[in-house]
Scaffold this active site. Structure first.
Site, PDB file in Angstrom:
ATOM      1  N   CYS A 124       6.416 -64.827   5.262  1.00 25.17           N
ATOM      2  CA  CYS A 124       7.516 -63.886   5.507  1.00 25.17           C
ATOM      3  C   CYS A 124       7.114 -62.447   5.807  1.00 25.17           C
ATOM      4  O   CYS A 124       7.593 -61.868   6.785  1.00 25.17           O
ATOM      5  CB  CYS A 124       8.459 -63.865   4.311  1.00 25.17           C
ATOM      6  SG  CYS A 124       9.514 -65.297   4.273  1.00 25.17           S
ATOM      7  N   LYS A 171      17.814 -58.887   4.640  1.00 26.57           N
ATOM      8  CA  LYS A 171      16.672 -59.758   4.365  1.00 26.57           C
ATOM      9  C   LYS A 171      15.378 -59.140   4.905  1.00 26.57           C
ATOM     10  O   LYS A 171      14.362 -59.061   4.208  1.00 26.57           O
ATOM     11  CB  LYS A 171      16.928 -61.135   4.985  1.00 26.57           C
ATOM     12  CG  LYS A 171      15.758 -62.078   4.989  1.00 26.57           C
ATOM     13  CD  LYS A 171      15.371 -62.529   3.591  1.00 26.57           C
ATOM     14  CE  LYS A 171      14.016 -63.170   3.592  1.00 26.57           C
ATOM     15  NZ  LYS A 171      13.910 -64.452   3.055  1.00 26.57           N
ATOM     16  N   GLU A 178      17.555 -66.378   2.325  1.00 23.65           N
ATOM     17  CA  GLU A 178      16.980 -66.870   1.089  1.00 23.65           C
ATOM     18  C   GLU A 178      15.974 -65.863   0.554  1.00 23.65           C
ATOM     19  O   GLU A 178      15.090 -65.432   1.267  1.00 23.65           O
ATOM     20  CB  GLU A 178      16.295 -68.219   1.362  1.00 23.65           C
ATOM     21  CG  GLU A 178      15.809 -68.914   0.123  1.00 23.65           C
ATOM     22  CD  GLU A 178      16.843 -68.881  -0.977  1.00 23.65           C
ATOM     23  OE1 GLU A 178      17.907 -69.507  -0.807  1.00 23.65           O
ATOM     24  OE2 GLU A 178      16.615 -68.224  -2.006  1.00 23.65           O
ATOM     25  N   PHE A 179      16.114 -65.500  -0.706  1.00 25.26           N
ATOM     26  CA  PHE A 179      15.204 -64.510  -1.294  1.00 25.26           C
ATOM     27  C   PHE A 179      14.172 -65.142  -2.218  1.00 25.26           C
ATOM     28  O   PHE A 179      13.438 -64.432  -2.899  1.00 25.26           O
ATOM     29  CB  PHE A 179      15.996 -63.445  -2.050  1.00 25.26           C
ATOM     30  CG  PHE A 179      16.843 -62.578  -1.153  1.00 25.26           C
ATOM     31  CD1 PHE A 179      16.265 -61.585  -0.381  1.00 25.26           C
ATOM     32  CD2 PHE A 179      18.223 -62.760  -1.070  1.00 25.26           C
ATOM     33  CE1 PHE A 179      17.032 -60.782   0.457  1.00 25.26           C
ATOM     34  CE2 PHE A 179      19.005 -61.967  -0.240  1.00 25.26           C
ATOM     35  CZ  PHE A 179      18.404 -60.966   0.528  1.00 25.26           C
ATOM     36  N   GLY A 233      -0.078 -62.145   1.880  1.00 26.70           N
ATOM     37  CA  GLY A 233       0.021 -63.201   2.874  1.00 26.70           C
ATOM     38  C   GLY A 233       1.401 -63.824   2.770  1.00 26.70           C
ATOM     39  O   GLY A 233       2.343 -63.182   2.300  1.00 26.70           O
TER      40      GLY A 233
HETATM   41  C1  UDX Z   1       8.511 -63.118  -0.244  1.00 25.19           C
HETATM   42  C2  UDX Z   1       9.669 -62.421  -0.963  1.00 25.19           C
HETATM   43  O1  UDX Z   1       9.226 -62.027  -2.279  1.00 25.19           O
HETATM   44  C3  UDX Z   1      10.866 -63.336  -1.039  1.00 25.19           C
HETATM   45  O2  UDX Z   1      11.968 -62.659  -1.611  1.00 25.19           O
HETATM   46  C4  UDX Z   1      11.228 -63.804   0.353  1.00 25.19           C
HETATM   47  O3  UDX Z   1      12.291 -64.735   0.286  1.00 25.19           O
HETATM   48  C5  UDX Z   1      10.036 -64.452   1.037  1.00 25.19           C
HETATM   49  O4  UDX Z   1       8.926 -63.549   1.042  1.00 25.19           O
HETATM   50  P1  UDX Z   1       6.707 -64.949  -0.932  1.00 25.19           P
HETATM   51  O5  UDX Z   1       6.056 -64.624   0.372  1.00 25.19           O
HETATM   52  O6  UDX Z   1       6.948 -66.367  -1.284  1.00 25.19           O
HETATM   53  O7  UDX Z   1       8.122 -64.227  -1.043  1.00 25.19           O
HETATM   54  O8  UDX Z   1       5.800 -64.346  -2.109  1.00 25.19           O
HETATM   55  P2  UDX Z   1       5.647 -62.917  -2.800  1.00 25.19           P
HETATM   56  O9  UDX Z   1       5.627 -63.136  -4.260  1.00 25.19           O
HETATM   57  O10 UDX Z   1       6.599 -61.925  -2.307  1.00 25.19           O
HETATM   58  O11 UDX Z   1       4.164 -62.486  -2.387  1.00 25.19           O
HETATM   59  C6  UDX Z   1       3.807 -62.193  -1.056  1.00 25.19           C
HETATM   60  C7  UDX Z   1       2.366 -61.778  -0.977  1.00 25.19           C
HETATM   61  O12 UDX Z   1       2.151 -60.498  -1.576  1.00 25.19           O
HETATM   62  C8  UDX Z   1       1.398 -62.724  -1.687  1.00 25.19           C
HETATM   63  O13 UDX Z   1       0.238 -62.898  -0.928  1.00 25.19           O
HETATM   64  C9  UDX Z   1       1.113 -62.003  -2.986  1.00 25.19           C
HETATM   65  O14 UDX Z   1      -0.115 -62.391  -3.552  1.00 25.19           O
HETATM   66  C10 UDX Z   1       1.109 -60.562  -2.525  1.00 25.19           C
HETATM   67  N1  UDX Z   1       1.389 -59.599  -3.609  1.00 25.19           N
HETATM   68  C11 UDX Z   1       2.598 -59.587  -4.218  1.00 25.19           C
HETATM   69  C12 UDX Z   1       0.412 -58.684  -3.981  1.00 25.19           C
HETATM   70  O15 UDX Z   1      -0.689 -58.675  -3.424  1.00 25.19           O
HETATM   71  N2  UDX Z   1       0.696 -57.793  -4.971  1.00 25.19           N
HETATM   72  C13 UDX Z   1       1.901 -57.754  -5.609  1.00 25.19           C
HETATM   73  O16 UDX Z   1       2.081 -56.902  -6.503  1.00 25.19           O
HETATM   74  C14 UDX Z   1       2.876 -58.689  -5.225  1.00 25.19           C
END
Ligand code: UDX
Ligand code: ADP
Length: 464
Positions: free
Chosen positions: A278, A222, A163-164, A275
């Site tokens: 994943c 993934k 799942e993405f 954070g």
């Molecule tokens: C991630 C992947 O994006 C998703 O494809 C996978 O299925 C699960 O892991 P998620 O953890 O839900 O998703 O959120 P994501 O939007 O990727 O953000 C992860 C972390 O990185 C967050 O804490 C976010 O605040 C941080 N982040 C993201 C940044 O600090 N800067 C950015 O430019 C992008």
């Protein structure tokens, strides 16, 4: 047309819940049953008031309302759902191991294995088993071994369908994914199983976005996707520290490099650190796998992404201490945001937890406000670290229902999550009620620094 009429999903969490709700919403002729060991969670999914479902995601309550009771069901009767289903998704948690070999690195597969054993014990006819949880490469093989050794003649096909979706945008990501990835066996039976799952997604996703591969490529893709995304965040965060020293502005740097179409503009937002459930888990898992094959350079390369992220969280906390005249002992520090990103109530691996822990070591009093996170969650997160007793966490951390209360009499405010509502607060009122000088540390770069400085705040943000 899809041949599948009955789907079961084991695990009603952040992945299983939204994914299955969207499948049910888009495929009214497929019965989808989501099961979980956690009776409280299932009861919340079944709550009459759909706004009380256990996961907050924009648009999710509406999707659940559209299908629940029609072809979407939530239940604790796992055996019955397994028995009835032709296709079983496994969406249980795969945390990093906290014991034994691979402690702190490898994914703990005990929940997956329990599912496999339960499926093996219950199944009376052939089934397709779909790995939805993020898993180490070659888990499908282990699953197949467990399932095939039951001796009851039932045949299982194992598919990997990672799942993405990203939390906070889960519904949008599921309705209109960049791609759906399905890995399966290369023999004829494997291909039939792949087709069955392709047909489910084809109900709403254009065929060119449905990608099929062998199982191992799917599993590794993934981990690779998450590692690349996390690496971008750590890369820009590394630059943010350099920007602070050199007078460059990380936002300007990000814009400048993001316009290069080869680099692209997404995932270049410097922050207090990534954070979520994943990124860290998947990279640690990747590092573990590389090490287990003796690939120490590959392992070290990816581990650096985590090291940089830990550094970013630490230096945010130490900057607060340093700026507040080298002591926060007895001072009230207001935290705006506790979730790991906006638009979710998920706090797993949130930077806020680690920043709070560091400040608690310095004897600060922390006042937390997050629009979607409950106080029990904040205390549970801190207690889980095990750095101090639960009573001490309760004594030094308070959780507020409104931001103005959290910020009243505070010496400093730290922005840990990028919730939109933080931008439109009455900042003059907040300033008037704070201790002076009043400091703001924007760990998400969402506030208007010059406006806040005009009010009188001493404002600092990452990367500037
Ligand atoms: C991630 C992947 O994006 C998703 O494809 C996978 O299925 C699960 O892991 P998620 O953890 O839900 O998703 O959120 P994501 O939007 O990727 O953000 C992860 C972390 O990185 C967050 O804490 C976010 O605040 C941080 N982040 C993201 C940044 O600090 N800067 C950015 O430019 C992008
Ligand atoms: P994710 O973010 O991967 O969806 P969550 O922790 O939110 O992770 O959800 C996983 C869910 O799986 C939890 O609600 C947990 O109770 C459930 N679960 C774990 N093991 C089993 C099992 N053997 N049978 C049924 N449900 C399980």
């Amino acid at each position: 047309m899809s041949t599948i009429k009955n789907i079961c999903c084991i695990g009603a969490g952040y992945v299983g819940g939204p994914t299955m709700a969207v499948i049910a919403h888009k495929c009214p002729d497929i019965k989808v049953t989501i099961v979980d060991l956690n009776a409280e969670r299932i009861a919340a999914w079944n709550d009459e008031d759909v706004n009380n479902i256990p996961i907050y995601e924009p648009g999710l309550a509406e999707i659940v309302a559209s299908a629940r009771g029609r072809n979407l069901f939530f239940s604790t009767d796992i055996d019955k759902a397994i028995d009835e289903a032709e296709m079983i998704f496994i969406s249980v948690n795969t945390p990093t191991k906290t014991y034994g070999v691979g402690k702190g690195m490898a994914a703990d597969l005990k929940y997956i294995e329990l599912c496999a054993r339960q499926i093996a014990a219950v199944a009376k006819n052939n089934k397709i088993v779909v790995e939805k949880s993020t898993l180490p490469v070659r888990t499908a093989e282990a699953l197949k071994n467990i399932l095939d050794n039951t001796g009851n003649g039932v045949k299982f096909q194992i598919l990997s369908n990672p799942e993405f979706l990203a939390e906070g945008t889960a519904v949008q990501d599921l309705l209109s994914p960049d791609r759906v990835l399905i890995g399966g066996g290369t023999d004829a039976e494997g291909q039939v199983a792949i087709k069955a799952l392709v047909d489910v997604y084809a109900n709403w996703i254009p065929s060119e976005r449905i990608l099929t591969t062998n199982v191992w490529s799917s599993e590794l893709s993934k981990l690779t996707a998450n590692a690349f995304l996390a690496q971008r965040v750590s890369s820009i965060n590394a630059m943010s520290e350099l920007c602070e020293k050199t007078g460059a502005d990380v936002e300007e740097v990000a814009r400048a490099i993001g316009m290069d179409s080869r680099i692209g503009s997404k995932f270049l937002k410097a922050s207090v650190g990534f954070g979520g459930s994943c990124f860290q888990k998947d990279i640690l898992n990747l590092v573990y796998i590389a090490k287990s094959y003796g690939l120490s350079e590959v392992a070290d390369y990816w581990e650096q992404v985590i090291i940089m992220n830990d550094h970013q969280k630490k230096r945010f906390a130490s900057n607060i201490v340093r700026t507040l005249y080298n002591t926060v002992s007895g001072k009230k520090i207001a935290f705006l945001g506790w979730a790991f990103k906006k638009d979710t109530n998920d706090t797993r691996e949130s930077a806020a937890i680690y920043v709070a822990d560091d400040l608690l070591f310095e004897q600060a009093n922390i006042a937390v406000y997050d629009p979607k996170v409950k106080s029990e969650t904040v205390y549970r997160d801190l207690d889980y670290l095990g750095t101090r007793g639960s009573a001490e966490n309760k004594e030094n951390v308070s959780v507020f229902n409104d931001p103005y209360g959290a910020c009243k009499d505070a010496h400093a405010i730290a922005v840990l999550t990028e919730w939109d509502e933080f931008k439109s607060y009455d900042w003059q009122k907040i300033y008037d009620n704070m201790k002076k000088p009043a400091f703001i540390f924007d760990g998400r770069k969402i506030l208007d620094g010059s406006k806040l400085q005009q009010i009188g705040f001493i404002f600092s943000e990452i990367g500037k």
